[in-house]
Design a protein around this motif. Structure first.
Motif, mmCIF file in Angstrom:
data_model
loop_
_atom_site.group_PDB
_atom_site.id
_atom_site.type_symbol
_atom_site.label_atom_id
_atom_site.label_comp_id
_atom_site.label_asym_id
_atom_site.label_seq_id
_atom_site.Cartn_x
_atom_site.Cartn_y
_atom_site.Cartn_z
ATOM 1 N N SER A 2 -8.712 -9.567 10.701
ATOM 2 C CA SER A 2 -8.145 -8.741 9.643
ATOM 3 C C SER A 2 -9.100 -8.659 8.459
ATOM 4 N N SER A 3 -9.014 -7.549 7.733
ATOM 5 C CA SER A 3 -9.841 -7.346 6.545
ATOM 6 C C SER A 3 -9.304 -8.194 5.409
ATOM 7 N N PRO A 4 -10.193 -8.615 4.508
ATOM 8 C CA PRO A 4 -9.693 -9.315 3.331
ATOM 9 C C PRO A 4 -8.853 -8.360 2.485
ATOM 10 N N MET A 5 -7.909 -8.886 1.784
ATOM 11 C CA MET A 5 -7.064 -8.051 0.922
ATOM 12 C C MET A 5 -7.731 -7.890 -0.435
ATOM 13 N N PRO A 6 -7.519 -6.744 -1.070
ATOM 14 C CA PRO A 6 -8.051 -6.562 -2.410
ATOM 15 C C PRO A 6 -7.289 -7.433 -3.404
ATOM 16 N N ARG A 7 -7.830 -7.529 -4.590
ATOM 17 C CA ARG A 7 -7.223 -8.379 -5.620
ATOM 18 C C ARG A 7 -5.848 -7.883 -6.052
ATOM 19 N N ILE A 8 -5.587 -6.593 -5.928
ATOM 20 C CA ILE A 8 -4.273 -6.015 -6.220
ATOM 21 C C ILE A 8 -3.789 -5.385 -4.914
ATOM 22 N N ALA A 9 -2.598 -5.756 -4.498
ATOM 23 C CA ALA A 9 -2.082 -5.313 -3.199
ATOM 24 C C ALA A 9 -1.848 -3.807 -3.169
ATOM 25 N N PRO A 10 -2.224 -3.170 -2.072
ATOM 26 C CA PRO A 10 -1.980 -1.731 -1.919
ATOM 27 C C PRO A 10 -0.539 -1.463 -1.514
ATOM 28 N N LEU A 11 -0.103 -0.232 -1.790
ATOM 29 C CA LEU A 11 1.192 0.199 -1.260
ATOM 30 C C LEU A 11 1.118 0.212 0.257
ATOM 31 N N GLU A 12 2.229 -0.061 0.886
ATOM 32 C CA GLU A 12 2.323 0.021 2.341
ATOM 33 C C GLU A 12 3.295 1.134 2.699
ATOM 34 N N ALA A 13 3.060 1.779 3.825
ATOM 35 C CA ALA A 13 3.970 2.825 4.303
ATOM 36 C C ALA A 13 5.291 2.189 4.701
ATOM 37 N N PRO A 14 6.371 2.889 4.605
ATOM 38 C CA PRO A 14 6.502 4.266 4.138
ATOM 39 C C PRO A 14 6.389 4.332 2.609
ATOM 40 N N TYR A 15 5.740 5.401 2.142
ATOM 41 C CA TYR A 15 5.522 5.595 0.712
ATOM 42 C C TYR A 15 6.666 6.408 0.136
ATOM 43 N N PRO A 16 6.946 6.224 -1.162
ATOM 44 C CA PRO A 16 7.942 7.108 -1.793
ATOM 45 C C PRO A 16 7.540 8.570 -1.571
ATOM 46 N N PRO A 17 8.493 9.470 -1.410
ATOM 47 C CA PRO A 17 8.186 10.868 -1.074
ATOM 48 C C PRO A 17 7.147 11.518 -2.001
ATOM 49 N N GLU A 18 7.256 11.304 -3.297
ATOM 50 C CA GLU A 18 6.299 11.914 -4.234
ATOM 51 C C GLU A 18 4.887 11.386 -3.991
ATOM 52 N N ILE A 19 4.765 10.080 -3.772
ATOM 53 C CA ILE A 19 3.454 9.476 -3.493
ATOM 54 C C ILE A 19 2.930 9.981 -2.155
ATOM 55 N N GLN A 20 3.797 10.066 -1.151
ATOM 56 C CA GLN A 20 3.381 10.579 0.156
ATOM 57 C C GLN A 20 2.829 11.995 0.031
ATOM 58 N N ALA A 21 3.508 12.830 -0.736
ATOM 59 C CA ALA A 21 3.060 14.213 -0.928
ATOM 60 C C ALA A 21 1.696 14.249 -1.631
ATOM 61 N N GLN A 22 1.510 13.384 -2.617
ATOM 62 C CA GLN A 22 0.222 13.329 -3.321
ATOM 63 C C GLN A 22 -0.885 12.853 -2.390
ATOM 64 N N LEU A 23 -0.606 11.820 -1.615
ATOM 65 C CA LEU A 23 -1.598 11.314 -0.666
ATOM 66 C C LEU A 23 -1.932 12.363 0.389
ATOM 67 N N ASP A 24 -0.919 13.081 0.847
ATOM 68 C CA ASP A 24 -1.146 14.136 1.845
ATOM 69 C C ASP A 24 -2.061 15.225 1.287
ATOM 70 N N ARG A 25 -1.862 15.595 0.012
ATOM 71 C CA ARG A 25 -2.712 16.623 -0.601
ATOM 72 C C ARG A 25 -4.155 16.158 -0.689
ATOM 73 N N ILE A 26 -4.362 14.907 -1.047
ATOM 74 C CA ILE A 26 -5.720 14.381 -1.226
ATOM 75 C C ILE A 26 -6.383 14.129 0.122
ATOM 76 N N MET A 27 -5.647 13.523 1.042
ATOM 77 C CA MET A 27 -6.233 13.054 2.301
ATOM 78 C C MET A 27 -6.223 14.108 3.414
ATOM 79 N N ARG A 28 -5.461 15.158 3.255
ATOM 80 C CA ARG A 28 -5.417 16.257 4.236
ATOM 81 C C ARG A 28 -5.210 15.751 5.665
ATOM 82 N N GLY A 29 -4.204 14.891 5.828
ATOM 83 C CA GLY A 29 -3.837 14.445 7.164
ATOM 84 C C GLY A 29 -4.442 13.124 7.611
#
Length: 184
Positions: A2-29
């Motif tokens: 496993s990869s080391p974890m960053p100093r601040i934990a990332p969000l894990e899926a499932p993401y809140p709908p607004e965050i999911q929509a923002q991530l989808d726009r940036i990451m394009r799938g």
């Protein structure tokens, strides 16, 4: 393994709908990057990060933009962001293996760069070292780029220096499919 974890934990899926929509726009799938998942867990930081407004193409070509970003990240020893950009954008930007290598190990005099690209590299280097452009760097940029492009170059350098601070300071593990810095 496993990869080391960053100093601040990332969000894990499932993401809140607004965050999911923002991530989808940036990451394009594509799956969201660790950096975005860490930032998205902190509303003010995430909103400020996205408000930087430099996640769009802007007045530079993809090639010019990637040269600026890759060189900035390399100078800041940010393998995380450099590797993400090289993996995703180097081929579409038309960067050769020698050019990608030169963003880390070369300089403005590297033979692989055109005169306009040499001006880009020299400007990025000057901004990194001195937080300003000397008359020579500004004149070289002005010979190849208009005012909007020069402003974009400076903004990209500052934004990706900040991204480098975040990725390095958080000790983000390298993305699985990202490129790695070339060895000397």
């Amino acid at each position: 393994m496993s990869s080391p974890m960053p100093r601040i934990a990332p969000l894990e899926a499932p993401y809140p709908p607004e965050i999911q929509a923002q991530l989808d726009r940036i990451m394009r799938g594509a799956p969201p990057l660790m950096l975005f998942r860490v930032m998205a867990g902190h509303e003010r930081a995430w909103n400020k990060f996205r408000a930087g407004g430099l996640l769009d193409p802007g007045p530079l070509s993809l090639r010019q933009r990637e040269i600026v970003i890759d060189r900035t990240c390399a100078l800041n020893k940010c393998e995380y962001e450099w590797g993400v950009h090289v993996a995703i954008f180097a081929a579409p930007a038309g960067l050769t293996g020698d050019e990608v290598r030169a963003t880390v190990l070369g300089d403005a005099t590297s033979a692989c760069w055109s005169p306009a690209e040499q001006a880009l590299i020299a400007a990025v280097d000057a901004l990194h070292r001195h937080a300003t452009l000397g008359d020579a760097e500004f004149a070289a940029l002005s010979a190849h780029y208009d005012e909007a492009q020069i402003l974009e170059i400076m903004l990209l350098c500052g934004f990706y220096r900040t991204v480098s601070y975040l990725a390095n300071g958080l000790r983000l593990p390298l993305e699985e499919n990202a490129a790695r810095f070339p060895q000397v």
